[in-house]
Design a protein around this motif. Structure first.
Motif, mmCIF file in Angstrom:
data_model
loop_
_atom_site.group_PDB
_atom_site.id
_atom_site.type_symbol
_atom_site.label_atom_id
_atom_site.label_comp_id
_atom_site.label_asym_id
_atom_site.label_seq_id
_atom_site.Cartn_x
_atom_site.Cartn_y
_atom_site.Cartn_z
ATOM 1 N N GLU A 189 8.362 6.061 0.588
ATOM 2 C CA GLU A 189 7.704 6.312 1.869
ATOM 3 C C GLU A 189 8.401 5.545 2.998
ATOM 4 O OE1 GLU A 189 4.248 7.088 4.614
ATOM 5 O OE2 GLU A 189 5.326 8.133 3.035
ATOM 6 N N TRP A 190 8.697 4.259 2.755
ATOM 7 C CA TRP A 190 9.352 3.454 3.785
ATOM 8 C C TRP A 190 10.724 4.037 4.153
ATOM 9 C CZ3 TRP A 190 6.066 0.807 6.222
ATOM 10 C CH2 TRP A 190 5.043 0.101 5.578
ATOM 11 N N SER B 106 3.585 6.537 -7.486
ATOM 12 C CA SER B 106 4.301 5.618 -6.598
ATOM 13 C C SER B 106 3.488 4.376 -6.234
ATOM 14 C CB SER B 106 4.715 6.352 -5.318
ATOM 15 O OG SER B 106 3.577 6.842 -4.626
ATOM 16 N N ASP B 107 2.315 4.187 -6.839
ATOM 17 C CA ASP B 107 1.438 3.051 -6.527
ATOM 18 C C ASP B 107 1.954 1.801 -7.244
ATOM 19 O OD1 ASP B 107 -0.630 1.243 -6.110
ATOM 20 O OD2 ASP B 107 -2.213 2.706 -6.494
ATOM 21 N N ASP C 150 -1.949 3.942 -0.805
ATOM 22 C CA ASP C 150 -2.710 4.533 0.298
ATOM 23 C C ASP C 150 -2.861 6.043 0.185
ATOM 24 O OD1 ASP C 150 -3.631 2.448 1.800
ATOM 25 O OD2 ASP C 150 -2.187 2.667 3.434
ATOM 26 N N SER C 151 -2.330 6.629 -0.861
ATOM 27 C CA SER C 151 -2.324 8.092 -0.949
ATOM 28 C C SER C 151 -3.720 8.690 -0.860
ATOM 29 C CB SER C 151 -1.658 8.545 -2.250
ATOM 30 O OG SER C 151 -0.295 8.228 -2.273
ATOM 31 N N TYR D 245 0.816 -1.212 0.000
ATOM 32 C CA TYR D 245 0.000 0.000 0.000
ATOM 33 C C TYR D 245 0.854 1.268 0.000
ATOM 34 C CZ TYR D 245 -3.771 -3.168 1.469
ATOM 35 O OH TYR D 245 -4.674 -4.196 1.558
ATOM 36 N N ARG D 246 2.077 1.164 0.472
ATOM 37 C CA ARG D 246 2.980 2.321 0.520
ATOM 38 C C ARG D 246 4.119 2.110 -0.476
ATOM 39 N NH1 ARG D 246 1.835 5.808 4.903
ATOM 40 N NH2 ARG D 246 -0.333 5.349 5.476
ATOM 41 N N SER D 247 4.915 3.132 -0.687
ATOM 42 C CA SER D 247 5.999 3.056 -1.666
ATOM 43 C C SER D 247 7.340 2.897 -0.970
ATOM 44 C CB SER D 247 6.026 4.324 -2.515
ATOM 45 O OG SER D 247 6.431 5.435 -1.732
ATOM 46 N N ARG E 72 10.377 7.411 6.115
ATOM 47 C CA ARG E 72 9.835 7.309 7.482
ATOM 48 C C ARG E 72 10.747 6.539 8.427
ATOM 49 N NH1 ARG E 72 3.616 5.606 7.687
ATOM 50 N NH2 ARG E 72 4.040 6.004 9.885
ATOM 51 N N GLN F 98 3.037 8.328 -0.861
ATOM 52 C CA GLN F 98 2.462 7.286 -0.001
ATOM 53 C C GLN F 98 1.940 6.076 -0.763
ATOM 54 O OE1 GLN F 98 1.394 10.536 0.112
ATOM 55 N NE2 GLN F 98 1.884 11.328 2.135
ATOM 56 N N GLY F 99 2.172 6.012 -2.075
ATOM 57 C CA GLY F 99 1.768 4.834 -2.830
ATOM 58 C C GLY F 99 0.264 4.677 -2.915
#
Length: 380
Positions: A226-227, A311-312, A346-347, A221-223, A230, A343-344
């Motif tokens: 993003e990982w 980014s999905d 989940d954006s 769900y995230r890119s 964070r 955020q992939g």
């Protein structure tokens, strides 16, 4: 606790696309705003796999909804103008009939006796709900993620049933990567001994399988951006680790565990299996002699907004571009928005400022084209 949830009794028996039927099935749903006298201001929101019908707060339930920043007075989907309907998906466990419910013919939970469900079935159930309001044509049909696929099924089965369509981070058919991930998620659940062929209970619950399934989902769900942004390679403090030599060492591991722990008891494992498989089965090309573009020709929408995120990795941007191109070829006026949200997938749940601007702008131009706001006090 306040509850704005209402229930709609579906036609009985409800016959399913792949055979089988449901008796006494119902949909849980919530509404916001007021239906105009002409019944021409309705917006139907079809959700991803896990959300409930509680998309936003209301007087009946003031708790924040899963799309709280998007739906409400003065927000992107402005409920002073639009009458918004959000059903919980048929087959889910958030109020609508699903595998965890009692089969009225046996008095026992359906479990794996629940009939095979497709996204076409969930779309048809939502269409029945809309018809119960006396609405012949939606002002807008909006779907995100799995709900976006269900929205395409809705328009395919009921062409001309919406003047406009907003398609968000979705796909016209499941692709191999998404199928592979969902297959692993289902395998994790089924290999948990506590799943027991679908016959689990609170004391013997496939928590480990559900936890792994959720972690796999969250990762997609995230890119990667993003990982990295964070968590990087930040390690847990010594007092946050356990004595297991292969236990959690990095913050990202702890984050995934916490995310999974909040989910595993909140969603029925069998519902997860059924809806996950329904997503894999969906293929709009079935309605276009093997071609997605041909299937998009007959949906009957005048205008569309298609939003995707670069980014999905679960629903790649090229799939949203395919939807936009196909609708444009069908004669619809189409706006395609490619966002660079980090955020992939989940954006649409997280980057609500940019998604809200696109959605709100699209609906504002529709309202300016002649849809009348509901009068205060009009019954819904």
């Amino acid at each position: 606790m306040a509850d704005a949830r209402r229930y709609f009794n579906l036609p009985s028996p409800l016959r399913m696309k792949r055979g089988g039927e449901l008796v006494g099935a119902r949909l849980a749903y919530e509404t916001w705003g007021t239906l105009a006298p002409a019944r021409d201001n309705a917006v139907l929101v079809l959700t991803g796999m896990s959300p409930s019908a509680h998309a936003a707060s209301s007087a009946g339930d003031p708790s924040p909804g899963w799309w709280e920043d998007i739906i409400g007075p003065g927000k992107a989907i402005d409920t002073t103008r639009w009458f918004v309907i959000c059903p919980n998906t048929l087959g889910s466990c958030k109020g609508s009939t699903g595998p965890a419910d009692l089969d009225p013919r046996t008095g026992r939970p359906y479990r794996l006796d629940f009939p095979d469900i497709t996204l076409e079935d969930t779309a048809d159930a939502a269409w029945e709900l809309v018809r119960s309001f006396g609405i012949d044509k939606l002002a807008c049909l909006l779907g995100n993620s799995m709900g976006g696929m269900a929205a395409l099924a809705y328009l395919t089965h009921h062409p001309g049933s919406a003047r406009s369509h907003i398609s968000i981070s979705t796909a016209p058919q499941a692709q191999p990567f998404a199928i592979a991930i969902r297959s692993l998620q289902r395998e994790a659940i089924r290999l948990d001994p506590n799943w027991n062929g679908g016959n689990y209970d609170d004391a013997h619950y496939p928590e480990a399988g559900m936890s792994i399934a959720r972690k796999l989902g969250v990762i997609t769900y995230r890119s990667a951006m993003e990982w990295k942004g964070r968590f990087a390679r930040i390690r847990l403090d010594a007092d946050q680790r356990d004595d297991d030599p292969f236990g959690f060492e990095f913050q990202v591991e702890s984050y995934l565990a916490g995310h999974a722990a909040r989910f595993v008891r909140g969603f029925d494992p069998n519902s997860y299996l059924y809806l996950s498989r329904a997503s894999d089965w969906f293929d709009l090309a079935e309605y276009g002699h093997g071609k997605v573009e041909a299937a998009l020709q007959g949906l009957g929408v005048e205008r569309a907004l298609v939003i995707g995120v670069e980014s999905d990795i679960l629903f790649p941007l090229r799939q949203q571009q395919q939807i936009a191109d196909g609708l444009r070829m069908a004669g619809a006026e189409v706006e395609f928005v490619a966002l660079d949200s980090p955020q992939g997938h989940d954006s649409f749940l997280v980057d609500t400022v940019r998604f809200g601007a696109a959605i709100g702008g699209f609906l504002a131009t529709m309202a300016g084209a002649g849809t009348q706001p509901a009068r205060a006090g009009q019954a819904s």
